[in-house]
Design a protein around this motif. Sequence first.
Motif, mmCIF file in Angstrom:
data_model
loop_
_atom_site.group_PDB
_atom_site.id
_atom_site.type_symbol
_atom_site.label_atom_id
_atom_site.label_comp_id
_atom_site.label_asym_id
_atom_site.label_seq_id
_atom_site.Cartn_x
_atom_site.Cartn_y
_atom_site.Cartn_z
ATOM 1 N N UNK A 75 0.833 -1.211 0.000
ATOM 2 C CA UNK A 75 0.000 0.000 0.000
ATOM 3 C C UNK A 75 0.863 1.253 0.000
ATOM 4 N N UNK A 76 1.953 1.240 0.768
ATOM 5 C CA UNK A 76 2.841 2.401 0.813
ATOM 6 C C UNK A 76 3.508 2.627 -0.542
ATOM 7 N N UNK A 77 3.903 1.539 -1.207
ATOM 8 C CA UNK A 77 4.519 1.648 -2.534
ATOM 9 C C UNK A 77 3.524 2.210 -3.538
ATOM 10 N N UNK A 78 2.304 1.678 -3.536
ATOM 11 C CA UNK A 78 1.278 2.153 -4.461
ATOM 12 C C UNK A 78 0.961 3.621 -4.209
ATOM 13 N N UNK A 79 0.913 4.006 -2.937
ATOM 14 C CA UNK A 79 0.610 5.398 -2.595
ATOM 15 C C UNK A 79 1.690 6.337 -3.129
ATOM 16 N N UNK A 80 2.954 5.933 -3.019
ATOM 17 C CA UNK A 80 4.043 6.753 -3.551
ATOM 18 C C UNK A 80 3.941 6.897 -5.067
ATOM 19 N N UNK A 81 3.386 5.870 -5.703
ATOM 20 C CA UNK A 81 3.235 5.886 -7.160
ATOM 21 C C UNK A 81 1.945 6.562 -7.603
ATOM 22 N N UNK A 82 1.146 7.023 -6.644
ATOM 23 C CA UNK A 82 -0.127 7.644 -6.983
ATOM 24 C C UNK A 82 -1.139 6.661 -7.541
ATOM 25 N N UNK A 83 -1.014 5.413 -7.124
ATOM 26 C CA UNK A 83 -1.878 4.345 -7.643
ATOM 27 C C UNK A 83 -2.938 4.005 -6.601
ATOM 28 N N UNK A 84 -4.231 4.110 -6.944
ATOM 29 C CA UNK A 84 -5.273 3.784 -5.958
ATOM 30 C C UNK A 84 -5.271 2.313 -5.606
ATOM 31 N N UNK A 85 -5.459 2.044 -4.331
ATOM 32 C CA UNK A 85 -5.446 0.666 -3.836
ATOM 33 C C UNK A 85 -6.357 0.607 -2.624
ATOM 34 N N UNK A 86 -7.242 -0.376 -2.589
ATOM 35 C CA UNK A 86 -8.155 -0.539 -1.446
ATOM 36 C C UNK A 86 -8.231 -2.018 -1.104
ATOM 37 N N UNK A 87 -7.125 -2.553 -0.599
ATOM 38 C CA UNK A 87 -7.036 -3.980 -0.338
ATOM 39 C C UNK A 87 -8.046 -4.445 0.708
ATOM 40 N N UNK A 88 -8.458 -3.545 1.601
ATOM 41 C CA UNK A 88 -9.397 -3.924 2.647
ATOM 42 C C UNK A 88 -10.794 -4.210 2.095
ATOM 43 N N UNK A 89 -11.053 -3.846 0.842
ATOM 44 C CA UNK A 89 -12.361 -4.083 0.245
ATOM 45 C C UNK A 89 -12.468 -5.488 -0.373
ATOM 46 N N UNK A 90 -11.345 -6.153 -0.540
ATOM 47 C CA UNK A 90 -11.341 -7.470 -1.166
ATOM 48 C C UNK A 90 -11.838 -8.516 -0.176
ATOM 49 N N UNK A 91 -12.852 -9.261 -0.559
ATOM 50 C CA UNK A 91 -13.430 -10.285 0.315
ATOM 51 C C UNK A 91 -13.115 -11.709 -0.140
#
Length: 217
Positions: A75-91
């Motif tokens: 998540x930290x890597x994606x955030x630095x790249x400006x890439x949206x990520x919401x891993x907590x939504x994956x069920x």
Amino acid sequence: MLIETFADLICPWCYIGKRRLDRALADRPGLRVDVRWQPFQLNPDMPAGGMDRAAYLAAKFGGTERARHVYRMIEETADRDGLPLALDRIRRTPNSLDAHRLVRIAGRRGLGSAMADALFAAYFCEGLDIGDHDTLAAAAVPLGFDVQEVKRLLAGDAEVAAVQAADGLARQMGLQAVPCYIFNRRYALSGAQEPASFLPLLDLGAEEPEALSVVAG
């Protein structure tokens, strides 16, 4: 030049890597590139219906706490790249075979890369089950596909053999992890490298013809 991208649609590093490759290509606007998706299933033995996400992560990483640590770094890597990520939504963690099939189906119209983008976003941003045919069909609509046509193709065996053959060939070539990028079927770059890491290979590959085909298309 030809760039073959070996990746899995449920792999966060593949999602990050694709964005970084796109950024590298943007730095070479005059380069003519054919980017082709090559399927690789990280979990080839995954049940057809997938499995509960929490159970999957606990089994893969040896416990939920270890999983949280690993995904915090992603998540930290994606955030630095400006890439949206919401891993907590994956069920659910899906079997990715049908998602790979859909990318190949889209590839017939020159839309393979766009479909991969759509499925990455559906999974990592919206937490959708990309093993579900309704979800896959809905993701294809903005690219101009008819919902019923996509469902019909996925209900049959369209591209099953091709996906399995490409995945099998990747393993024969020694690939054990993804993403991996093959340039002009000569040079390989593994991992979600920074955009600058792609540039020497883009420059080198642009100067020479393609080698003989060794990868299932």
